[in-house]
Design a protein around this motif. Sequence first.
Motif, PDB file in Angstrom:
ATOM      1  N   GLN A  39      13.339 -18.786 -17.036  1.00  0.00           N
ATOM      2  CA  GLN A  39      12.174 -19.670 -16.939  1.00  0.00           C
ATOM      3  C   GLN A  39      12.571 -21.004 -16.316  1.00  0.00           C
ATOM      4  O   GLN A  39      11.846 -21.577 -15.503  1.00  0.00           O
ATOM      5  CB  GLN A  39      11.593 -19.869 -18.340  1.00  0.00           C
ATOM      6  N   LYS A 105       7.753 -16.766 -17.267  1.00  0.00           N
ATOM      7  CA  LYS A 105       7.035 -18.019 -17.037  1.00  0.00           C
ATOM      8  C   LYS A 105       7.849 -18.988 -16.186  1.00  0.00           C
ATOM      9  O   LYS A 105       9.028 -18.780 -15.930  1.00  0.00           O
ATOM     10  CB  LYS A 105       6.761 -18.677 -18.392  1.00  0.00           C
ATOM     11  N   SER A 204       5.637 -23.866 -32.355  1.00  0.00           N
ATOM     12  CA  SER A 204       6.672 -23.393 -31.436  1.00  0.00           C
ATOM     13  C   SER A 204       7.416 -22.226 -32.079  1.00  0.00           C
ATOM     14  O   SER A 204       8.252 -22.422 -32.949  1.00  0.00           O
ATOM     15  CB  SER A 204       7.633 -24.543 -31.116  1.00  0.00           C
ATOM     16  N   LYS A 216      18.963 -24.498 -28.184  1.00  0.00           N
ATOM     17  CA  LYS A 216      18.268 -25.787 -28.111  1.00  0.00           C
ATOM     18  C   LYS A 216      18.962 -26.741 -29.065  1.00  0.00           C
ATOM     19  O   LYS A 216      19.426 -26.330 -30.132  1.00  0.00           O
ATOM     20  CB  LYS A 216      16.801 -25.623 -28.533  1.00  0.00           C
TER      21      LYS A 216
HETATM   22  N1  ACO Z   1       5.553 -24.504 -19.515  1.00  0.00           N
HETATM   23  C1  ACO Z   1       5.470 -23.158 -19.576  1.00  0.00           C
HETATM   24  N2  ACO Z   1       5.755 -22.477 -20.709  1.00  0.00           N
HETATM   25  C2  ACO Z   1       6.117 -23.192 -21.793  1.00  0.00           C
HETATM   26  C3  ACO Z   1       6.246 -24.582 -21.775  1.00  0.00           C
HETATM   27  C4  ACO Z   1       5.943 -25.252 -20.575  1.00  0.00           C
HETATM   28  N3  ACO Z   1       5.992 -26.574 -20.457  1.00  0.00           N
HETATM   29  N4  ACO Z   1       6.632 -24.988 -23.001  1.00  0.00           N
HETATM   30  C5  ACO Z   1       6.745 -23.882 -23.759  1.00  0.00           C
HETATM   31  N5  ACO Z   1       6.429 -22.805 -23.036  1.00  0.00           N
HETATM   32  C6  ACO Z   1       6.359 -21.424 -23.497  1.00  0.00           C
HETATM   33  C7  ACO Z   1       7.696 -20.917 -23.967  1.00  0.00           C
HETATM   34  O1  ACO Z   1       8.445 -20.401 -22.903  1.00  0.00           O
HETATM   35  C8  ACO Z   1       7.280 -19.853 -24.968  1.00  0.00           C
HETATM   36  O2  ACO Z   1       6.836 -18.693 -24.290  1.00  0.00           O
HETATM   37  P1  ACO Z   1       7.706 -17.342 -24.206  1.00  0.00           P
HETATM   38  O3  ACO Z   1       8.113 -17.037 -25.615  1.00  0.00           O
HETATM   39  O4  ACO Z   1       6.806 -16.356 -23.579  1.00  0.00           O
HETATM   40  O5  ACO Z   1       8.903 -17.663 -23.374  1.00  0.00           O
HETATM   41  C9  ACO Z   1       6.044 -20.450 -25.602  1.00  0.00           C
HETATM   42  O6  ACO Z   1       5.541 -21.393 -24.652  1.00  0.00           O
HETATM   43  C10 ACO Z   1       6.297 -21.121 -26.934  1.00  0.00           C
HETATM   44  O7  ACO Z   1       7.127 -22.274 -26.780  1.00  0.00           O
HETATM   45  P2  ACO Z   1       8.464 -22.550 -27.609  1.00  0.00           P
HETATM   46  O8  ACO Z   1       8.559 -21.616 -28.770  1.00  0.00           O
HETATM   47  O9  ACO Z   1       8.523 -23.989 -27.900  1.00  0.00           O
HETATM   48  O10 ACO Z   1       9.544 -22.101 -26.516  1.00  0.00           O
HETATM   49  P3  ACO Z   1      11.040 -22.608 -26.296  1.00  0.00           P
HETATM   50  O11 ACO Z   1      11.777 -22.721 -27.574  1.00  0.00           O
HETATM   51  O12 ACO Z   1      11.625 -21.782 -25.226  1.00  0.00           O
HETATM   52  O13 ACO Z   1      10.869 -24.125 -25.758  1.00  0.00           O
HETATM   53  C11 ACO Z   1      11.156 -25.311 -23.680  1.00  0.00           C
HETATM   54  C12 ACO Z   1      10.260 -24.389 -24.513  1.00  0.00           C
HETATM   55  C13 ACO Z   1      11.276 -26.656 -24.365  1.00  0.00           C
HETATM   56  C14 ACO Z   1      10.524 -25.472 -22.303  1.00  0.00           C
HETATM   57  C15 ACO Z   1      12.561 -24.672 -23.578  1.00  0.00           C
HETATM   58  O14 ACO Z   1      12.462 -23.355 -23.113  1.00  0.00           O
HETATM   59  C16 ACO Z   1      13.507 -25.412 -22.697  1.00  0.00           C
HETATM   60  O15 ACO Z   1      14.064 -26.441 -23.078  1.00  0.00           O
HETATM   61  N6  ACO Z   1      13.766 -24.902 -21.463  1.00  0.00           N
HETATM   62  C17 ACO Z   1      14.710 -25.462 -20.531  1.00  0.00           C
HETATM   63  C18 ACO Z   1      14.119 -26.542 -19.700  1.00  0.00           C
HETATM   64  C19 ACO Z   1      13.168 -26.044 -18.653  1.00  0.00           C
HETATM   65  O16 ACO Z   1      12.835 -24.877 -18.539  1.00  0.00           O
HETATM   66  N7  ACO Z   1      12.725 -26.937 -17.798  1.00  0.00           N
HETATM   67  C20 ACO Z   1      11.879 -26.565 -16.702  1.00  0.00           C
HETATM   68  C21 ACO Z   1      11.048 -27.685 -16.253  1.00  0.00           C
HETATM   69  S1  ACO Z   1      11.938 -29.076 -15.713  1.00  0.00           S
HETATM   70  C22 ACO Z   1      12.385 -28.843 -14.125  1.00  0.00           C
HETATM   71  O17 ACO Z   1      12.715 -27.773 -13.732  1.00  0.00           O
HETATM   72  C23 ACO Z   1      12.357 -30.003 -13.167  1.00  0.00           C
END
Ligand code: ACO
Length: 311
Positions: A39, A105, A204, A216
């Motif tokens: 993701q 996603k 979450s 995390k």
């Molecule tokens: N956009 C899209 N999906 C999201 C977002 C968001 N902003 N926040 C949460 N979700 C999704 C999660 O992926 C999860 O879905 P899934 O189980 O189908 O994967 C669902 O919503 C529930 O959320 P959480 O239980 O809080 O999920 P998670 O513990 O993975 O936390 C977070 C989400 C904070 C985004 C984490 O995955 C993370 O830190 N990821 C790494 C950072 C990242 O991906 N950054 C990308 C944007 S920044 C950039 O690229 C410039």
Amino acid sequence: AEDPLLTSFEDTIRRNDRIEPRDWMPDAYRRTLVRQVAQHAHSEIIGMQPEGHWIGRAPSLRRKAILLAKVQDEAGHGLYLYSACETLGVARADLMRKLIDGRQKYSSIFNYPALTYADVGTIGWLVDGAAICNQVPLCRTSYGPYGRAMIRICKEESFHQRQGYELLATMMRGTDEQRAMVQESVDRFWWPSLMMFGPPDAESPNTAQSMAWNIKRNTNDDLRQRFVDMTVPQAEALGVTPPDPDLRWNEERGSYDFGEPDWAEFKAVLRGDGPRNAQRLAHRRRAWEEGAWVRDAAMAFARRGPRPEED
Ligand code: ACO
């Protein structure tokens, strides 16, 4: 009886050490990491689109060179992250297929359009600022290849954030019209930036387990608060007003109080109903299909192997 592999994995986590690709790990740990890292990689690659749109429309050669380099950095971040994901035993082509089919996603934020050049600045300042807040702690994530990729990415992200801030500061020193453009851009990006941290902790599903595994290092709400606290003084220095009537300093907590993002909007964007979801995926799908001949040629070249020099 105790499972020695599981015990050794749990000891590594408890000692705050890294898990490496060849180490044994529970299937659920591997699945969670593939989900998060994929993701994250997809976000970097889809994130090239809103800003990439402005490369041919930059107001000066200098701004064009800066933006071109920045968007190229994002491609690089995507590649480090896909490589980190591959060490978990998944093929890159499979990840790309899942993105294109909507089975994995990418960040909600990239489903919003960049409508003006001020948005290039706001994306750098707010979106990359939020990314840094989220990613600096991930340098200490328990999976080695992911944590090491984060170190370099964070260095480049902080540069991107300053770039955005500098662009906005330049516009704020310009005409009334330019100042209004900056404020209008901040009005549109403020709330979606807060949504980047994910749903509230109580909603979450993944946080508790991901924190127990040191994947995390902070909860979504903690990082959102940290972002607001870091950003409000910068908004003051710039001379822009975040569009939140509930935003005020809380002396007791030593933090800012702030309003609730529109979580119905967040859910709609995750469902695919954001302003640019369809367009972002269609563009990625087209790029993947049109690039097939390049991948085929590279594979054919690799299979042929090195050739003796000809004269
Ligand atoms: N956009 C899209 N999906 C999201 C977002 C968001 N902003 N926040 C949460 N979700 C999704 C999660 O992926 C999860 O879905 P899934 O189980 O189908 O994967 C669902 O919503 C529930 O959320 P959480 O239980 O809080 O999920 P998670 O513990 O993975 O936390 C977070 C989400 C904070 C985004 C984490 O995955 C993370 O830190 N990821 C790494 C950072 C990242 O991906 N950054 C990308 C944007 S920044 C950039 O690229 C410039």
